[in-house]
Design a protein around this motif. Structure first.
Motif, short mmCIF file in Angstrom:
data_model
loop_
_atom_site.label_atom_id
_atom_site.label_comp_id
_atom_site.label_asym_id
_atom_site.label_seq_id
_atom_site.Cartn_x
_atom_site.Cartn_y
_atom_site.Cartn_z
N ARG A 45 0.86 -1.18 0.00
CA ARG A 45 0.00 0.00 0.00
C ARG A 45 0.90 1.23 0.00
O ARG A 45 1.97 1.24 0.63
CB ARG A 45 -0.93 0.02 1.20
CG ARG A 45 -0.27 0.23 2.55
CD ARG A 45 -1.23 0.08 3.71
NE ARG A 45 -2.37 0.95 3.64
CZ ARG A 45 -2.80 1.70 4.65
NH1 ARG A 45 -2.15 1.74 5.80
NH2 ARG A 45 -3.89 2.43 4.52
N SER B 154 -0.98 -1.45 8.31
CA SER B 154 -2.36 -1.88 8.45
C SER B 154 -2.42 -3.39 8.43
O SER B 154 -1.64 -4.04 7.73
CB SER B 154 -3.23 -1.32 7.32
OG SER B 154 -4.53 -1.89 7.35
N TRP C 182 -5.37 -4.84 7.70
CA TRP C 182 -6.60 -5.11 6.95
C TRP C 182 -6.30 -5.28 5.47
O TRP C 182 -5.71 -4.38 4.85
CB TRP C 182 -7.60 -3.97 7.14
CG TRP C 182 -8.06 -3.83 8.54
CD1 TRP C 182 -7.57 -3.01 9.50
CD2 TRP C 182 -9.13 -4.55 9.15
NE1 TRP C 182 -8.24 -3.17 10.67
CE2 TRP C 182 -9.22 -4.11 10.50
CE3 TRP C 182 -10.03 -5.53 8.70
CZ2 TRP C 182 -10.16 -4.61 11.38
CZ3 TRP C 182 -10.97 -6.02 9.59
CH2 TRP C 182 -11.03 -5.57 10.90
N ASP D 174 -7.04 -2.53 2.85
CA ASP D 174 -6.21 -1.33 2.80
C ASP D 174 -5.05 -1.45 1.79
O ASP D 174 -4.34 -0.48 1.59
CB ASP D 174 -5.63 -1.01 4.18
CG ASP D 174 -6.70 -0.52 5.14
OD1 ASP D 174 -6.50 -0.65 6.36
OD2 ASP D 174 -7.74 0.00 4.66
#
Length: 123
Positions: free
Chosen positions: A98, A104, A106, A109
């Motif tokens: 990302r 993160s 998740w 994301d």
């Protein structure tokens, strides 16, 4: 951005594997890189993450103390060293990226995903 994950295989419980994720297409110093895994019939779950710029890491409780995530800036590669493997660690392991320097856990994301590499652990 392209991510290529490899290094999976078949091992016995207690053994080790090192996964690699080669990233291309960008300068990754501003990225966060993570490993997720997915067992058959289960949802994809977070395993480990590293902020490429400052090296901050985080781990799922289930792998903490056994897995280590690291990066090699010169090779644009992120590694996942997996020790003391258990049958419940088996699954397809995916690397993800990302474009934010914020870790993160998740999957939603992450913007870029590798193709996955299979890890099988026999008991």
């Amino acid at each position: 951005v392209q991510l290529q994950a490899f290094g999976g295989g078949l091992v016995q419980a207690g053994e080790s594997l090192r996964l690699s994720c080669v990233a291309s297409g960008r300068t990754f110093s501003s990225y966060t890189m993570a490993w997720f895994r997915q067992a058959p019939g289960k949802e994809r779950e977070f395993a480990a993450v590293i902020n490429w710029g400052n090296g901050i890491t985080a781990y799922a409780e289930s792998v903490k103390g056994r897995f280590t995530i690291s990066r090699d800036n010169a090779r644009n590669t992120v590694y996942l060293q997996m020790n003391s493997l258990k049958p419940e660690d088996a699954g397809v392991y995916y690397c993800a990226a990302r474009f934010l320097r914020v870790v993160s856990t998740w999957a939603k994301d992450y913007d870029y995903w590798g193709q996955g590499t299979q890890v099988t652990v026999s008991s």
